[in-house]
Design a protein around this motif. Structure first.
Motif, PDB file in Angstrom:
ATOM      1  N   ALA A   1       0.799  -1.192   0.024  1.00 13.50           N
ATOM      2  CA  ALA A   1      -0.112   0.020  -0.171  1.00 13.50           C
ATOM      3  C   ALA A   1       0.756   1.321  -0.184  1.00 13.50           C
ATOM      4  O   ALA A   1       0.508   2.304  -0.636  1.00 13.50           O
ATOM      5  CB  ALA A   1      -0.941  -0.153   1.165  1.00 13.50           C
ATOM      6  N   LEU A   2       2.034   1.258   0.644  1.00 17.28           N
ATOM      7  CA  LEU A   2       2.949   2.459   0.958  1.00 17.28           C
ATOM      8  C   LEU A   2       3.676   2.498  -0.525  1.00 17.28           C
ATOM      9  O   LEU A   2       3.667   3.702  -1.143  1.00 17.28           O
ATOM     10  CB  LEU A   2       3.896   2.340   1.862  1.00 17.28           C
ATOM     11  N   TYR A   3       4.058   1.434  -0.994  1.00 16.60           N
ATOM     12  CA  TYR A   3       4.654   1.592  -2.643  1.00 16.60           C
ATOM     13  C   TYR A   3       3.512   2.327  -3.553  1.00 16.60           C
ATOM     14  O   TYR A   3       3.852   2.982  -4.193  1.00 16.60           O
ATOM     15  CB  TYR A   3       4.804   0.316  -2.962  1.00 16.60           C
ATOM     16  N   GLN A   4       2.289   1.786  -3.579  1.00 17.41           N
ATOM     17  CA  GLN A   4       1.150   2.366  -4.315  1.00 17.41           C
ATOM     18  C   GLN A   4       1.131   3.590  -3.897  1.00 17.41           C
ATOM     19  O   GLN A   4       0.803   4.672  -4.831  1.00 17.41           O
ATOM     20  CB  GLN A   4      -0.082   1.552  -4.351  1.00 17.41           C
ATOM     21  N   PHE A   5       1.043   3.970  -2.770  1.00 18.30           N
ATOM     22  CA  PHE A   5       0.646   5.378  -2.295  1.00 18.30           C
ATOM     23  C   PHE A   5       1.886   6.557  -2.744  1.00 18.30           C
ATOM     24  O   PHE A   5       1.623   7.640  -3.458  1.00 18.30           O
ATOM     25  CB  PHE A   5       0.748   5.572  -0.696  1.00 18.30           C
ATOM     26  N   PHE A   6       3.115   6.012  -2.698  1.00 16.35           N
ATOM     27  CA  PHE A   6       4.159   6.732  -3.504  1.00 16.35           C
ATOM     28  C   PHE A   6       4.254   6.794  -5.034  1.00 16.35           C
ATOM     29  O   PHE A   6       4.886   7.867  -5.562  1.00 16.35           O
ATOM     30  CB  PHE A   6       5.724   6.242  -2.805  1.00 16.35           C
ATOM     31  N   GLU A   7       3.916   5.813  -5.441  1.00 19.04           N
ATOM     32  CA  GLU A   7       3.936   5.802  -7.017  1.00 19.04           C
ATOM     33  C   GLU A   7       2.720   6.477  -7.663  1.00 19.04           C
ATOM     34  O   GLU A   7       2.870   6.905  -8.585  1.00 19.04           O
ATOM     35  CB  GLU A   7       3.922   4.353  -7.501  1.00 19.04           C
ATOM     36  N   ARG A   8       1.451   6.606  -7.024  1.00 20.61           N
ATOM     37  CA  ARG A   8       0.409   6.610  -7.991  1.00 20.61           C
ATOM     38  C   ARG A   8      -0.477   7.798  -7.148  1.00 20.61           C
ATOM     39  O   ARG A   8      -1.461   8.488  -7.848  1.00 20.61           O
ATOM     40  CB  ARG A   8      -0.778   5.629  -7.999  1.00 20.61           C
ATOM     41  N   THR A   9      -0.171   8.196  -6.107  1.00 19.05           N
ATOM     42  CA  THR A   9      -0.872   9.677  -5.490  1.00 19.05           C
ATOM     43  C   THR A   9      -0.013  10.618  -5.465  1.00 19.05           C
ATOM     44  O   THR A   9       1.225  10.804  -5.398  1.00 19.05           O
ATOM     45  CB  THR A   9      -1.266   9.176  -4.026  1.00 19.05           C
ATOM     46  N   LEU A  10      -0.825  11.959  -5.612  1.00 22.73           N
ATOM     47  CA  LEU A  10      -0.010  13.233  -5.654  1.00 22.73           C
ATOM     48  C   LEU A  10       0.499  13.548  -4.368  1.00 22.73           C
ATOM     49  O   LEU A  10       1.646  13.971  -4.338  1.00 22.73           O
ATOM     50  CB  LEU A  10      -1.466  14.110  -6.013  1.00 22.73           C
ATOM     51  N   TYR A  11      -0.047  13.113  -3.275  1.00 23.15           N
ATOM     52  CA  TYR A  11       0.763  13.376  -1.834  1.00 23.15           C
ATOM     53  C   TYR A  11       1.990  12.677  -1.805  1.00 23.15           C
ATOM     54  O   TYR A  11       2.989  12.910  -1.251  1.00 23.15           O
ATOM     55  CB  TYR A  11      -0.318  13.118  -0.714  1.00 23.15           C
ATOM     56  N   GLY A  12       1.949  11.416  -2.188  1.00 20.72           N
ATOM     57  CA  GLY A  12       2.990  10.398  -2.274  1.00 20.72           C
ATOM     58  C   GLY A  12       4.328  10.938  -3.081  1.00 20.72           C
ATOM     59  O   GLY A  12       5.347  10.774  -2.764  1.00 20.72           O
ATOM     60  N   LYS A  13       3.943  11.565  -4.271  1.00 21.01           N
ATOM     61  CA  LYS A  13       4.876  11.900  -5.194  1.00 21.01           C
ATOM     62  C   LYS A  13       5.379  13.331  -4.541  1.00 21.01           C
ATOM     63  O   LYS A  13       6.780  13.469  -4.602  1.00 21.01           O
ATOM     64  CB  LYS A  13       4.288  12.114  -6.577  1.00 21.01           C
ATOM     65  N   ALA A  14       4.625  14.028  -3.877  1.00 21.95           N
ATOM     66  CA  ALA A  14       5.234  15.269  -3.225  1.00 21.95           C
ATOM     67  C   ALA A  14       6.328  14.907  -2.233  1.00 21.95           C
ATOM     68  O   ALA A  14       7.114  15.502  -1.900  1.00 21.95           O
ATOM     69  CB  ALA A  14       4.010  15.869  -2.501  1.00 21.95           C
ATOM     70  N   LEU A  15       5.862  13.687  -1.471  1.00 18.94           N
ATOM     71  CA  LEU A  15       6.831  13.252  -0.347  1.00 18.94           C
ATOM     72  C   LEU A  15       8.081  12.926  -1.069  1.00 18.94           C
ATOM     73  O   LEU A  15       9.011  13.020  -0.505  1.00 18.94           O
ATOM     74  CB  LEU A  15       6.206  11.929   0.341  1.00 18.94           C
ATOM     75  N   ARG A  16       7.890  12.090  -2.000  1.00 19.22           N
ATOM     76  CA  ARG A  16       9.018  11.462  -2.765  1.00 19.22           C
ATOM     77  C   ARG A  16      10.155  12.818  -3.381  1.00 19.22           C
ATOM     78  O   ARG A  16      11.162  12.732  -3.297  1.00 19.22           O
ATOM     79  CB  ARG A  16       8.841  10.700  -4.001  1.00 19.22           C
ATOM     80  N   ALA A  17       9.204  13.694  -3.986  1.00 13.71           N
ATOM     81  CA  ALA A  17      10.040  14.798  -4.466  1.00 13.71           C
ATOM     82  C   ALA A  17      10.973  15.595  -3.142  1.00 13.71           C
ATOM     83  O   ALA A  17      11.953  15.998  -3.422  1.00 13.71           O
ATOM     84  CB  ALA A  17       9.198  15.822  -4.891  1.00 13.71           C
ATOM     85  N   THR A  18      10.085  15.732  -2.079  1.00 11.96           N
ATOM     86  CA  THR A  18      10.665  16.368  -0.859  1.00 11.96           C
ATOM     87  C   THR A  18      11.897  15.488  -0.385  1.00 11.96           C
ATOM     88  O   THR A  18      13.002  16.109   0.135  1.00 11.96           O
ATOM     89  CB  THR A  18       9.604  16.528   0.152  1.00 11.96           C
ATOM     90  N   ALA A  19      11.746  14.162  -0.316  1.00 13.68           N
ATOM     91  CA  ALA A  19      12.774  13.315  -0.130  1.00 13.68           C
ATOM     92  C   ALA A  19      14.091  13.329  -0.883  1.00 13.68           C
ATOM     93  O   ALA A  19      15.104  13.380  -0.443  1.00 13.68           O
ATOM     94  CB  ALA A  19      12.460  11.707   0.056  1.00 13.68           C
ATOM     95  N   ILE A  20      13.888  13.471  -2.218  1.00 11.95           N
ATOM     96  CA  ILE A  20      15.154  13.860  -3.038  1.00 11.95           C
ATOM     97  C   ILE A  20      15.552  15.149  -2.823  1.00 11.95           C
ATOM     98  O   ILE A  20      16.905  15.316  -2.860  1.00 11.95           O
ATOM     99  CB  ILE A  20      14.539  13.613  -4.435  1.00 11.95           C
ATOM    100  N   ASN A  21      14.858  16.335  -3.077  1.00  9.67           N
ATOM    101  CA  ASN A  21      15.533  17.553  -2.928  1.00  9.67           C
ATOM    102  C   ASN A  21      14.539  18.477  -2.308  1.00  9.67           C
ATOM    103  O   ASN A  21      13.262  18.778  -2.944  1.00  9.67           O
ATOM    104  CB  ASN A  21      15.663  18.154  -4.376  1.00  9.67           C
ATOM    105  N   ARG A  22      14.794  18.879  -0.978  1.00  4.19           N
ATOM    106  CA  ARG A  22      13.770  19.562  -0.330  1.00  4.19           C
ATOM    107  C   ARG A  22      13.470  20.940  -0.651  1.00  4.19           C
ATOM    108  O   ARG A  22      12.550  21.520  -0.842  1.00  4.19           O
ATOM    109  CB  ARG A  22      14.301  19.676   1.196  1.00  4.19           C
TER     110      ARG A  22
END
Length: 345
Positions: free
Chosen positions: A211-232
């Motif tokens: 579920a966490l994988y799907q959250f980070f891959e497919r949802t807007l908030y998940g992608k926002a967290l991934r972006a923040t993790a890569i470059n705040r």
């Protein structure tokens, strides 16, 4: 050691490793997004387990009042800022979510015969009490110093860990608690007897990771967290709120911790300070993943669980030492392969 003993130890190792994997993923996520080493992750495990145990004993959990107190402080801070800016509607919304919700929850839990409710409802109420403490903790303790060096954030985490352990002793007492198993079903696989609770732990852990994988891959908030993790800084320039990212990250970490506590409460006796050791083992797994790689952290968690299980058979008195010693070669290997990088301003 014969094959049957090895299978039993492997079962225990996989069960423990599944929990450590969840905690390791939460630790990696929190550090990647906020630079916070979330030492108090284990306390959410203990709070989740012991809150459920108090409900099942017919006692109003003291964590309800902790949630009310934290919500009142957040309401004063954010509500006051909204009123100063002339945003009355936002101030009312802040008060409703941060103060109205905890008070309503306290009234519901206090007014119902929670002991007689189905287990699923008790678990949902437990999560409803413990999980909101995560984003509230971020707002009160970390948001004002979000740009501070990692060392300062670490000191705050240590202080919060000590405070939560002390409050746990006050709320739950020194006696350990254990909750009934979700099911009495057991599965016999040759010489191995697999209990239903073990299956619950492994299955729920796998489902949550998916579920966490799907959250980070497919949802807007998940992608926002991934972006923040890569470059705040880059994420902030693209309009992603670091405050929202921090609160959401702490929400997920608190959810993972509380759910893990609920899952392991029928397997082992939980004390007010049990979460510290559990969290540390999750931290060892996160270190194996370099506090950056989710797959490596999950693999490291399974390795920690299996090492702990077999060490308890060969040298039970030293199993904790053996597990925590695992971190030394990992750190040495990483120090030889990595180069010093200046902290991001």
């Amino acid at each position: 050691m014969d094959m049957s003993i090895a299978l039993i130890l492997s079962q225990d190792g996989i069960t423990n490793g599944a929990i450590y994997a969840l905690l390791a993923l939460a630790l990696v996520l929190v550090f990647a997004v906020t630079r916070v080493i979330f030492i108090q992750q284990g306390e959410f495990v203990a709070y989740g387990a012991l809150t459920l145990a108090m409900m099942q004993s017919g006692v109003l959990p003291a964590t309800v009042w902790m949630l009310v107190a934290m919500g009142a402080l957040v309401t004063v801070l954010d509500g006051g800022l909204a009123l100063k800016a002339g945003q009355g509607r936002r101030a009312a919304s802040v008060a409703g979510w941060n103060l109205g919700y905890p008070l309503a929850l306290a009234a519901v839990v206090g007014g119902l015969a929670v002991k007689e409710l189905p287990l699923a409802v008790q678990v949902l109420l437990t999560l409803a009490i413990v999980v909101p403490m995560g984003p509230m903790m971020y707002r009160l303790m970390y948001q004002p110093i979000a740009s501070a060096p990692v060392l300062v954030l670490l000191i705050v985490s240590v202080a919060l860990h000590i405070a939560m352990v002390g409050l746990g002793l006050l709320f739950f007492g020194a006696e350990g608690q254990r909750t009934p198993a979700f099911s009495e079903f057991s599965l016999e696989l040759g010489p191995l007897m697999v209990s239903a609770q073990t299956l619950w732990v492994v299955v729920v852990s796998v489902l949550l990771i998916v579920a966490l994988y799907q959250f980070f891959e497919r949802t807007l908030y998940g992608k926002a967290l991934r972006a923040t993790a890569i470059n705040r800084v880059g994420a902030q320039l693209m309009g992603i709120s670091p405050t929202l990212a921090g609160k959401l990250t702490f929400f997920l970490a608190a959810f993972i911790g509380a759910l893990s506590g609920v899952l392991i409460a029928p397997i082992t006796t939980i004390y007010y300070d049990t979460g510290f050791l559990i969290g540390l083992k999750g931290f060892v797994a996160a270190i194996i993943g370099g506090l950056a790689s989710y797959p490596l952290a999950a693999v490291g968690a399974l390795a920690v669980g299996l090492l702990e299980a077999f060490a308890s058979f060969w040298a039970s008195a030293y199993k904790e030492v053996i597990v925590f010693t695992l971190i030394i070669p990992v750190l040495l290997w990483r120090s030889l392969r990595s180069h010093h990088v200046e902290e991001e301003e």
